[in-house]
Motif scaffolding. Sequence first.
Motif, short mmCIF file in Angstrom:
data_model
loop_
_atom_site.label_atom_id
_atom_site.label_comp_id
_atom_site.label_asym_id
_atom_site.label_seq_id
_atom_site.Cartn_x
_atom_site.Cartn_y
_atom_site.Cartn_z
N GLU A 1 8.73 7.51 2.70
CA GLU A 1 7.68 7.30 3.70
C GLU A 1 6.31 7.15 3.04
OE1 GLU A 1 8.25 10.63 6.22
OE2 GLU A 1 10.04 9.80 7.20
N ALA A 2 6.08 7.89 1.93
CA ALA A 2 4.82 7.75 1.21
C ALA A 2 4.67 6.36 0.64
CB ALA A 2 4.74 8.80 0.10
N LEU B 1 12.22 -3.87 -1.17
CA LEU B 1 12.53 -3.95 -2.60
C LEU B 1 11.26 -3.85 -3.44
CD1 LEU B 1 15.24 -6.77 -2.51
CD2 LEU B 1 15.60 -4.38 -3.13
N LEU B 2 10.19 -4.48 -2.99
CA LEU B 2 8.93 -4.39 -3.73
C LEU B 2 8.40 -2.96 -3.74
CD1 LEU B 2 7.07 -7.63 -2.55
CD2 LEU B 2 8.32 -7.26 -4.68
N ARG B 3 8.57 -2.25 -2.67
CA ARG B 3 8.10 -0.87 -2.60
C ARG B 3 8.94 0.04 -3.50
NH1 ARG B 3 4.37 -0.15 1.42
NH2 ARG B 3 4.09 -1.99 2.75
N LYS C 1 0.85 -1.18 0.00
CA LYS C 1 0.00 0.00 0.00
C LYS C 1 0.89 1.23 0.00
CE LYS C 1 -4.02 -2.03 2.28
NZ LYS C 1 -4.97 -1.95 3.43
N VAL C 2 0.62 2.15 -0.90
CA VAL C 2 1.46 3.34 -1.05
C VAL C 2 0.56 4.56 -1.23
CG1 VAL C 2 3.28 1.97 -2.13
CG2 VAL C 2 1.63 3.15 -3.58
N ASP C 3 1.16 5.72 -1.05
CA ASP C 3 0.49 6.98 -1.34
C ASP C 3 1.24 7.64 -2.49
OD1 ASP C 3 -0.83 9.37 -1.42
OD2 ASP C 3 -0.63 9.81 0.73
#
Length: 901
Positions: free
Chosen positions: A500-501, A666-668, A469-471
Motif C-alpha cells: 500500500e505504501a 509491475l513498475l511499482r 509516487k510511493v512512500d
Amino acid sequence: MSVRNLDHLFAPRSIAVIGVSSHAGSLGAMVLRNVRDAGFRGSIWAVNRHSGEVDGIPLLAGVAELPAAPDLAVLCTPAESVPELIAALAAKGTKAAIVLSARLHDAAPEGGTLQDAMLQAARPHLLRVLGPNCLGALVPEHGLNASFAPGNATPGGIAFATQSGALATAMLDWANAHGIGFSHFISLGDSADVDAGDVLDYLASDGHTRAILLYLESVQHARKFMSAARAAARNKPVIVVKAGRAPEGARAAASHTGALAGSDLVFDAAVRRAGMLRVDTLEALFDAAATLARPVAWRGERLAVVTNGGGAGVLAADALSLAGGTLAQLSPATLAALDQVLPAGWSHGNPVDLIGDAPVQRYTQALRILLDAAEVDGVLFLHAPTAIVPARDIAEACVPLLRGAPKTVLSGWLGGRTVEPARALFRDAQLACYETPEQAVAGWMQLVHYHRNQEALLQLPDAHPPEVKVDADAAAAILRDAARSGRDWLDEAEAKAVLEAYGIATVATRRVRDVEEALDAAQEIGYPVALKVVSAQIQHKSDVGGVVLDLASGEDLRRAMVRMRQRLDRAVPNAHIAGFTVQKMIQRPGARELIVGIADDNVFGPVLMFGQGGTAVELLQDRSLELPPLNAALARGMVARTRIGRLLGGYRGQAGVDEPALVDALLRVSQLACDLCELAELDINPLLADAHGVLALDARIRLRAPGTTPGSRLALRPYPSSLEAEIAVDGTPLRVRPIRPEDGAALATFYAQAPAGDLRLRFFLARREVPRSELARFCQIDYEREMAFVAMAGDRIAGEARAICDPDNLQAEFAIQVASDWQRRGLGRQLMDKLLAYLRARGTREVFGICLQENAGMVRLARSRGFEVTAGDEGTMRMRLVLRQEAAPAPDEAASKLSAT
C-alpha cells in the motif's frame, strides 16, 4: 571495471617467460616455444634460476637480470613463487602478467591466500594479471601465442574468451580444423584480476574483432559485467554459452518466487537485457558467430523458404514452428507472380517448392520475387543435389542476386562433395551457409533472438511514463521494525502495508488475536471473509489448512477458527501461532490469478518475476524474469513472454484486463526492489487482474540480513533521482534531471528544432535528423558509466549536457547543446557546472572534449570553467580540465565519440 594496461597484455612489445626449464616437455619450455614460433616481433626473454639456454634463447637468472621491464610476463612457476615474482616484476615496471600456475587459493605463509598476496603485489603498480590457472592468450594479429596450447590460432575476426582452460585447448583444435580464425583467444582461468567484464570492454573497441564469443561458468561482478556487456553489444554481436543450464534439482523454497526464479533463468534475463545472444552449445556458438558477424540487412522475423525439394521445405517449416519462428504468409500478388514462373505442380504456398527438375532460371526468378515481396523479411534458400543441374551452376547464378540483397538471406546446401563447390561460392560471397534445414532454421532463430534483444537494448519507451509516487520511508520503517524484532518474514498485514505504501491495491485485511477480535474485524469489513493463520513457521498456509474462504457469518467464522487451530496442531505442532488475519472476500468473476514477485539472485541481486499465479504456480511454471529497474516497455515485454500474457487481452467474449493498471503494478514492484535494500523476497500471489484493475489478495515478504547498501546489490544502476534539481534562467524556472529512456520523443524534437548550424557544431557533420537508434543510445544510458543532464522547460528539452566515462573512470568525454532560444542566457554554463560537479563527485580524474574552431561560444564557456584549450587537428579545438591532480594520459581523439557545442 578496468581496461588499464590491457594493451600490454594483448599487444605487448616484449615478453618474458618466467620458469623456463631446459627440459623440452616442461611448461615453461612449451610456452617459450609457442611465443617464438607464433612470429612475435618484439623482444623475447627467458628466466630460470639455472643458467643455460633453451632453443637458442639464453636463460636469465631472475627478474633482476632482465635488460628492461617486459610489457608482458608469463609465469610458469610453482604457486608459492608467484607473489614474489609479481612483486619483482611490478617494481621493475611490467604492466601485465599471465599466471598459468594453479593452486593459488592455497594459504600464504603471511596469511590469506597466495592469490591475495599476488594481487596485493600487483595493484599498487597497476600490473594486470590474466589467470591464474589459465591456458594463456593468443592474438594472431600481433603474432602472440603466450600459452601452452598445443597449436596456434589463425587470424580472423572472432574473439573468444573462456573460463575453462581444458575447453580452450579443445576449442582451438576444433576451430583450426574448421578454418575458424580469431582476433583474440583468451583463457580467463580463475579471473583474479582480468575477468569477462574487462575483456568485453577491451574487445568492444578493438577494430579487428567483428564478434565476441564467451564461454562462462559464472559471473563474479554483476554490475561490472552488465555495463561491459551492454557497451560491447551496442558495437558488435556478443554471443555467450554458459554452463549450468540444466537445473540442479528441485529445491525447497519458502516462497513461490524463490522456487521459480532459478539462477540460470536469471542469467537468461541478464543476457536479454544486455542485448547479447545466448546459445546452448559450443557448435551453436560458432554458428551464431558466423551468421551474426556477416553484414545482415535485418527487416523482421517473417521467413520465406524456397527449395527444390518438398521434404527439405517441410523440415524447415517444422523446425521454424517448433522454435517459435514465423513463416511468411505470401500475399495473393506474390503467389500470382510465382505462378507465372513456376510449373503448375509447385506448392502454391510457403515453403516455395520449385520442383526437383528446376533449371537455373527458375531459382533466380523465384528468389527475385520473394526478395521483392513486402510480406517477406528474409529468405532461406535450400538446395538438394540433382543430376539435372550442377549445384555450382545454380550458385553462380544466385550469388550476384543474393549478395547485398536488401533482406536477410540464409542458405542450406544439402549433401556432401557434390554441393561443396556451391557452398564455397556462397561462403566466399559472405552468404551464411548451412548443411541441413534444421541448422539453417537454427541460424535464422539466432538472428531473431539477437535482434529482439538488440531492440530491447535500444528501445524508446512511452514518451509520458506513468508517474510512480510511493512512500518509501513508510515501507522501509515496516521492514526495519520487523528486523529489529529478529524476524525473517513480515506477516501478511505488514506485507500488504508495504504494498500500500507503494500504491499497489490490496484487499482489506485485519490482524486479530482471537475469535472476538476476528468477529469485530469481520463486522467492520463486511462478510463474506477469509480467515488465514499468521505464523513465522508457516509460509504456505493453504498446504496445512491455514486458510478458510467464503465465511458468510459470525458463526461460520467462529467454527472455522476452532477447526483451523485443531488442524494446525496436528499438521505443524511446533509452529508458533502469532494470530490470524481476517480478509474481505473479493467477488471478481473472470479475474485472472497472476503472480508478481522479487527474488534474490546470488550474482545479479534482485530479479523481478511475473507469471500465472494461484496454488499450482510451481506446477504451471509459466513465468518471465527481468532485472530491475523496469520501464513500461520492459514491463509489457515481461507479460508478453508468458502463456498467461496471451490471454490477458480477452478471448471468447471475456473482457481483457486493464493493461495500464497491470503495467503500473509491475513498475511499482520494480521501484520497491530498487528502494528497499532490506527486502530479499516478495510474493504477490494471487494478484487478481481484470478489466477493473489489479488487486493483491495475498503477499509475503522476506527480509535480508542487515548491512546491505541501498542500490549496491542491483545489477543495473537505477535512475538517480537524487540528482534532480531546480534552476532558474533569466527568472524562468527549469528542472535539470538525468535523462530517461522515455525522453526519446522530446530529444528527437530538441534535435529537429535545432538550426542546421547547431547540429553541425554538435555532430561535426550536416544532418537533418538523428536516427531512432542513435536517439535510443542517447536516452537509454548506463548510469554506472555515463550521465546526461537535460534542462526541462515543461515537457520540452531546453538543453543537454552529457559525459561518457571510460571503464576506469580516468577520463570523461563531454558534450553540451542548448536550444537556440535558450542560448546566451547562461543555461550552458549552469549545465556545465552541474556536469562537472557530478564528475568530481564520482571521482573522475579529468574531462575533455573537442569542438570545431568556429564554435567560439563553446571555447569561451570551456575557458571560463578552467579548461585548457588548444588547437587540434582538422579545424578542431581540444578542451581538457583536470578534476583530480594525478597525472593522466592524454585522450585519444581518434576514438572520440562526442563533440561539444
